[in-house]
Design an enzyme around this catalytic site. Structure first.
Site, PDB file in Angstrom:
ATOM      1  N   ASN A  10      27.987   4.439  62.692  1.00 28.86           N
ATOM      2  CA  ASN A  10      28.087   6.182  62.117  1.00 28.86           C
ATOM      3  C   ASN A  10      26.686   7.075  61.673  1.00 28.86           C
ATOM      4  O   ASN A  10      25.862   6.635  61.174  1.00 28.86           O
ATOM      5  CB  ASN A  10      28.994   6.405  60.985  1.00 28.86           C
ATOM      6  CG  ASN A  10      29.205   8.103  60.623  1.00 28.86           C
ATOM      7  OD1 ASN A  10      28.424   8.835  61.847  1.00 28.86           O
ATOM      8  ND2 ASN A  10      29.967   8.700  59.950  1.00 28.86           N
ATOM      9  N   LYS A  12      25.290   9.893  61.601  1.00 29.46           N
ATOM     10  CA  LYS A  12      25.754  11.318  61.222  1.00 29.46           C
ATOM     11  C   LYS A  12      24.430  11.870  61.507  1.00 29.46           C
ATOM     12  O   LYS A  12      23.774  11.731  62.842  1.00 29.46           O
ATOM     13  CB  LYS A  12      25.340  10.698  59.702  1.00 29.46           C
ATOM     14  CG  LYS A  12      26.676   9.843  58.919  1.00 29.46           C
ATOM     15  CD  LYS A  12      26.308   9.693  58.072  1.00 29.46           C
ATOM     16  CE  LYS A  12      27.296   8.764  57.434  1.00 29.46           C
ATOM     17  NZ  LYS A  12      27.537   8.379  56.047  1.00 29.46           N
ATOM     18  N   HIS A 102      36.162  11.685  58.353  1.00 31.47           N
ATOM     19  CA  HIS A 102      35.195  11.809  56.886  1.00 31.47           C
ATOM     20  C   HIS A 102      35.123  11.971  56.188  1.00 31.47           C
ATOM     21  O   HIS A 102      34.986  12.820  55.989  1.00 31.47           O
ATOM     22  CB  HIS A 102      34.338  11.709  58.104  1.00 31.47           C
ATOM     23  CG  HIS A 102      32.670  10.286  57.565  1.00 31.47           C
ATOM     24  ND1 HIS A 102      31.949  10.982  56.392  1.00 31.47           N
ATOM     25  CD2 HIS A 102      32.660   9.349  57.420  1.00 31.47           C
ATOM     26  CE1 HIS A 102      31.173   9.774  55.808  1.00 31.47           C
ATOM     27  NE2 HIS A 102      31.429   8.833  57.104  1.00 31.47           N
ATOM     28  N   GLU A 104      32.885  12.999  54.051  1.00 32.91           N
ATOM     29  CA  GLU A 104      31.622  13.811  54.032  1.00 32.91           C
ATOM     30  C   GLU A 104      32.734  15.247  54.659  1.00 32.91           C
ATOM     31  O   GLU A 104      32.541  16.918  54.081  1.00 32.91           O
ATOM     32  CB  GLU A 104      30.051  13.301  55.037  1.00 32.91           C
ATOM     33  CG  GLU A 104      29.591  12.741  53.596  1.00 32.91           C
ATOM     34  CD  GLU A 104      28.563  11.649  55.230  1.00 32.91           C
ATOM     35  OE1 GLU A 104      28.437  11.641  56.419  1.00 32.91           O
ATOM     36  OE2 GLU A 104      28.510  10.856  54.703  1.00 32.91           O
ATOM     37  N   GLU A 174      37.052   3.916  53.236  1.00 32.61           N
ATOM     38  CA  GLU A 174      35.393   4.037  52.528  1.00 32.61           C
ATOM     39  C   GLU A 174      35.369   5.402  51.039  1.00 32.61           C
ATOM     40  O   GLU A 174      35.875   6.526  51.183  1.00 32.61           O
ATOM     41  CB  GLU A 174      34.904   5.098  53.868  1.00 32.61           C
ATOM     42  CG  GLU A 174      34.964   4.866  55.283  1.00 32.61           C
ATOM     43  CD  GLU A 174      34.150   5.422  55.991  1.00 32.61           C
ATOM     44  OE1 GLU A 174      32.673   4.798  56.087  1.00 32.61           O
ATOM     45  OE2 GLU A 174      33.938   6.414  56.055  1.00 32.61           O
ATOM     46  N   GLY A 180      26.899   5.790  50.918  1.00 31.62           N
ATOM     47  CA  GLY A 180      24.893   6.059  51.344  1.00 31.62           C
ATOM     48  C   GLY A 180      24.408   5.193  49.759  1.00 31.62           C
ATOM     49  O   GLY A 180      23.222   6.053  49.320  1.00 31.62           O
ATOM     50  N   SER A 220      28.137   1.353  51.915  1.00 28.35           N
ATOM     51  CA  SER A 220      26.566   0.479  52.052  1.00 28.35           C
ATOM     52  C   SER A 220      27.301  -1.117  52.668  1.00 28.35           C
ATOM     53  O   SER A 220      26.405  -2.035  52.354  1.00 28.35           O
ATOM     54  CB  SER A 220      26.879   0.952  50.132  1.00 28.35           C
ATOM     55  OG  SER A 220      26.525   1.882  49.945  1.00 28.35           O
TER      56      SER A 220
HETATM   57  P1  PGA Z   1      26.560   4.093  54.611  1.00 27.87           P
HETATM   58  O1  PGA Z   1      28.138   4.777  54.781  1.00 27.87           O
HETATM   59  O2  PGA Z   1      26.969   2.864  55.651  1.00 27.87           O
HETATM   60  O3  PGA Z   1      25.576   4.563  55.088  1.00 27.87           O
HETATM   61  O4  PGA Z   1      27.126   3.711  53.479  1.00 27.87           O
HETATM   62  C1  PGA Z   1      29.109   4.442  56.265  1.00 27.87           C
HETATM   63  C2  PGA Z   1      29.932   6.065  56.314  1.00 27.87           C
HETATM   64  O5  PGA Z   1      29.947   7.086  56.031  1.00 27.87           O
HETATM   65  O6  PGA Z   1      30.246   5.800  57.132  1.00 27.87           O
END
Ligand code: PGA
Length: 258
Positions: A10, A12, A102, A104, A174, A180, A220
């Site tokens: 992903n 982003k 997601h 976010e 997640e 992140g 992460s």
């Molecule tokens: P990250 O993000 O691996 O940077 O923690 C995962 C995600 O949001 O899909």
């Protein structure tokens, strides 16, 4: 039923066109390291076509060895939805997958389970594989509400799907506090919620269908922690953010799920 693991990057809202193409080519070139694992790249939507071309996903004579996905879509087929893209448009650009719900988008843009469910139906109708994200926030985990929150999201985001439709979905667990932050869930924490999700899927479809559905972990994931997550019985892949922006590390994560 043996499940084919699926590891998706992903990206982003990162990279520019040139960097996106270079990363896609590097993943494509090294993809053999993760043979037998479905490897998927989800660039920003404006770069989907360029990335698809870089990995050959639009050449029907060449089965794409790296899958192409988008990070979002709208649930209606066309119309006055400024700034949005439809499932058919994503298919037209070579996508086989789309990330939906997601955290976010849930947190920053207020996406609800109802909207996610509607998007999941539209994605399936267009032939896309939806990667449906669920996960609790830190305060919810600390309040002991993880199972309740995840159950509500799974039931709500997959509402109204037949067993046949559910069989085509990928679920991504997640935990929001792990995204992140560098704070990965322990394999035990992740496995606990993955087992819960599979039991919910068994209720919504059947135990047989649930046994075939891929459930990714996200939050992460790095090359250094992928193997211990992959060793868990109900973790069938990863949805990778930050670590997917670099080919070598991303491929090492994918290889851990062989
Ligand atoms: P990250 O993000 O691996 O940077 O923690 C995962 C995600 O949001 O899909």
């Amino acid at each position: 039923m043996p499940r084919t693991s699926i590891v998706a990057g992903n990206w982003k809202m990162n990279l520019d066109r040139e960097a996106a193409i270079a990363l896609a080519k590097a993943v494509d070139a090294g993809r053999g390291q993760a043979e037998g694992v479905d490897v998927v790249l989800c660039p920003p939507s404006v770069y989907v076509e360029a990335v698809g071309t870089a990995i050959g996903s639009r050449d029907p004579s060449q089965p794409a060895s790296v899958g192409l996905g988008a990070q979002n879509m709208w649930d209606q087929p066309s119309g006055a939805f400024t700034g949005e893209v439809s499932a058919a448009m994503l298919v037209d650009m070579g996508c086989g997958y789309v990330i939906l719900g997601h955290s976010e988008r849930r947190v920053l843009l207020g996406e609800t389970d109802d909207l996610v469910a509607s998007k999941v139906k539209a994605a399936l109708a267009a032939g896309l594989t939806p990667i449906v994200c669920v996960g609790e926030q830190l305060a919810e985990r600390e309040a002991g509400q993880t199972h309740q929150v995840v159950s509500t999201q799974v039931r709500g985001s997959l509402a109204g799907l037949s067993a046949d439709q559910l069989a085509k979905v990928v679920v991504a667990y997640e935990p929001v506090w792990a995204i992140g932050t560098g704070k990965v869930a322990t394999p035990e924490q992740a496995q606990d919620v993955h087992a819960l999700i599979r039991s919910l899927l068994a209720e919504l479809a059947s135990p047989e269908v649930a046994a075939g559905i891929r459930i990714q972990y996200g939050g992460s994931v790095k090359a250094g922690n992928a193997a211990e997550l992959a060793a868990q019985p109900d973790i069938d892949g990863a949805l990778v953010g930050g670590a997917s922006l670099e080919a070598e590390g991303f491929l090492a994560i994918a290889a851990a799920f062989r």
